[in-house]
Design a protein around this motif. Structure first.
Motif, mmCIF file in Angstrom:
data_model
loop_
_atom_site.group_PDB
_atom_site.id
_atom_site.type_symbol
_atom_site.label_atom_id
_atom_site.label_comp_id
_atom_site.label_asym_id
_atom_site.label_seq_id
_atom_site.Cartn_x
_atom_site.Cartn_y
_atom_site.Cartn_z
ATOM 1 N N LYS A 148 0.854 -1.184 0.000
ATOM 2 C CA LYS A 148 0.000 0.000 0.000
ATOM 3 C C LYS A 148 0.888 1.232 0.000
ATOM 4 N N GLY A 149 0.513 2.218 -0.800
ATOM 5 C CA GLY A 149 1.293 3.452 -0.836
ATOM 6 C C GLY A 149 2.739 3.190 -1.196
ATOM 7 N N GLN A 150 3.635 3.542 -0.303
ATOM 8 C CA GLN A 150 5.072 3.372 -0.527
ATOM 9 C C GLN A 150 5.615 2.086 0.105
ATOM 10 N N THR A 151 4.748 1.247 0.679
ATOM 11 C CA THR A 151 5.179 0.046 1.384
ATOM 12 C C THR A 151 5.138 -1.173 0.459
ATOM 13 N N TYR A 152 6.226 -1.934 0.483
ATOM 14 C CA TYR A 152 6.379 -3.123 -0.348
ATOM 15 C C TYR A 152 6.858 -4.292 0.511
ATOM 16 N N THR A 153 6.598 -5.493 0.045
ATOM 17 C CA THR A 153 7.187 -6.701 0.617
ATOM 18 C C THR A 153 8.137 -7.259 -0.424
ATOM 19 N N ILE A 154 9.380 -7.472 -0.005
ATOM 20 C CA ILE A 154 10.393 -8.037 -0.895
ATOM 21 C C ILE A 154 10.773 -9.407 -0.346
ATOM 22 N N VAL A 155 10.580 -10.437 -1.139
ATOM 23 C CA VAL A 155 10.929 -11.794 -0.749
ATOM 24 C C VAL A 155 12.135 -12.204 -1.588
ATOM 25 N N GLY A 156 13.089 -12.867 -0.938
ATOM 26 C CA GLY A 156 14.264 -13.300 -1.671
ATOM 27 C C GLY A 156 15.072 -14.301 -0.884
ATOM 28 N N ASN A 157 16.290 -14.521 -1.333
ATOM 29 C CA ASN A 157 17.185 -15.478 -0.702
ATOM 30 C C ASN A 157 18.417 -14.763 -0.164
ATOM 31 N N LEU A 158 18.688 -14.981 1.110
ATOM 32 C CA LEU A 158 19.880 -14.447 1.760
ATOM 33 C C LEU A 158 20.898 -15.568 1.869
ATOM 34 N N THR A 159 22.115 -15.288 1.423
ATOM 35 C CA THR A 159 23.215 -16.237 1.577
ATOM 36 C C THR A 159 24.205 -15.635 2.553
ATOM 37 N N LEU A 160 24.451 -16.373 3.633
ATOM 38 C CA LEU A 160 25.327 -15.923 4.710
ATOM 39 C C LEU A 160 26.023 -17.140 5.294
ATOM 40 N N HIS A 161 27.323 -17.056 5.456
ATOM 41 C CA HIS A 161 28.090 -18.139 6.073
ATOM 42 C C HIS A 161 27.925 -19.453 5.305
ATOM 43 N N GLY A 162 27.777 -19.341 3.974
ATOM 44 C CA GLY A 162 27.647 -20.520 3.123
ATOM 45 C C GLY A 162 26.270 -21.160 3.130
ATOM 46 N N VAL A 163 25.297 -20.515 3.782
ATOM 47 C CA VAL A 163 23.932 -21.054 3.886
ATOM 48 C C VAL A 163 22.981 -20.075 3.193
ATOM 49 N N THR A 164 22.056 -20.607 2.406
ATOM 50 C CA THR A 164 21.052 -19.781 1.737
ATOM 51 C C THR A 164 19.683 -20.122 2.300
ATOM 52 N N LYS A 165 18.957 -19.075 2.722
ATOM 53 C CA LYS A 165 17.609 -19.243 3.276
ATOM 54 C C LYS A 165 16.729 -18.094 2.786
ATOM 55 N N PRO A 166 15.415 -18.333 2.734
ATOM 56 C CA PRO A 166 14.512 -17.250 2.331
ATOM 57 C C PRO A 166 14.465 -16.144 3.389
ATOM 58 N N LEU A 167 14.279 -14.930 2.910
ATOM 59 C CA LEU A 167 14.162 -13.764 3.785
ATOM 60 C C LEU A 167 13.096 -12.844 3.216
ATOM 61 N N THR A 168 12.212 -12.376 4.089
ATOM 62 C CA THR A 168 11.198 -11.405 3.696
ATOM 63 C C THR A 168 11.556 -10.060 4.305
ATOM 64 N N LEU A 169 11.596 -9.045 3.461
ATOM 65 C CA LEU A 169 11.912 -7.689 3.889
ATOM 66 C C LEU A 169 10.679 -6.812 3.736
ATOM 67 N N THR A 170 10.484 -5.924 4.680
ATOM 68 C CA THR A 170 9.465 -4.888 4.553
ATOM 69 C C THR A 170 10.183 -3.643 4.079
ATOM 70 N N ALA A 171 9.714 -3.068 2.992
ATOM 71 C CA ALA A 171 10.434 -1.951 2.384
ATOM 72 C C ALA A 171 9.535 -0.739 2.197
ATOM 73 N N THR A 172 10.177 0.420 2.280
ATOM 74 C CA THR A 172 9.539 1.684 1.944
ATOM 75 C C THR A 172 10.310 2.281 0.781
ATOM 76 N N LEU A 173 9.600 2.587 -0.299
ATOM 77 C CA LEU A 173 10.206 3.218 -1.464
ATOM 78 C C LEU A 173 9.740 4.661 -1.518
ATOM 79 N N LYS A 174 10.686 5.575 -1.643
ATOM 80 C CA LYS A 174 10.367 7.000 -1.739
ATOM 81 C C LYS A 174 10.896 7.524 -3.061
#
Length: 187
Positions: free
Chosen positions: A111-137
């Motif tokens: 809604k408005g400037q708020t977005y949900t970004i879903v993706g894959n985070l790779t850290l320490h040789g491990v990849t897992k899904p991550l959901t980010l809440t984002a504001t775009l201006k």
């Protein structure tokens, strides 16, 4: 068959010509984190060396692709001794796992400037899904360069132990809040 190939090729060329790339202005951006210490206080840190980019064909950025990376050895918490320990094998093992990366798999305008970004985070040789809440201006035009620019702030929570970064215990919380703030310029 030739006709199908020609239509497909023209479609791809059309998509490539309208897709826009946005590059990070590192001077006005950061990748930071917060973790609970001893279950009573919060410690903040950041990564000094990082990069990000975004591509999108839609004006509302609903089809955007976001990527960011940070060099683990650039971690900074304001305490050299702690930073050295975090870079070592007990935590990030920066010599072996030099980079943390995130690549989006979907972007949804909430809604408005708020977005949900879903993706894959790779850290320490491990990849897992991550959901980010984002504001775009923005986007807005930079009065000096006349280029279009926009800001993105995205936050999410990562269980560090699930990525093999340290062990669970009373001195550090398992969950870490990641915050990526970026100012982007349209190429």
């Amino acid at each position: 068959m030739k006709k199908v190939f020609s239509v497909l090729a023209l479609s791809l060329i059309s998509f490539a010509s309208i897709s826009q790339t946005w590059s990070l202005d590192k001077a006005h951006s950061n990748v930071s984190f917060t973790i609970t210490h001893m279950m009573i206080s919060e410690v903040d840190g950041k990564f000094k060396s990082f990069d990000a980019k975004m591509t999108s064909a839609n004006a509302d950025f609903s089809d955007a692709k976001f990527e960011f990376s940070a060099e683990v050895a650039s971690i900074s918490t304001g305490n050299d001794m702690r930073d050295g320990h975090l870079q070592g094998a007990d935590y990030f093992d920066a010599a072996k796992f030099a980079t943390m990366t995130f690549k989006s798999t979907s972007v949804k305008k909430v809604k408005g400037q708020t977005y949900t970004i879903v993706g894959n985070l790779t850290l320490h040789g491990v990849t897992k899904p991550l959901t980010l809440t984002a504001t775009l201006k923005g986007p807005v035009e930079n009065p000096r360069s006349k280029k279009m620019m926009m800001g993105i702030t995205a936050t999410g929570t990562v269980n560090r132990v699930a990525f093999g970064v340290g062990t669970s215990g009373p001195s550090l919380g398992d969950d870490v809040t990641i915050k990526v703030s970026g100012e982007f310029t349209k190429d």
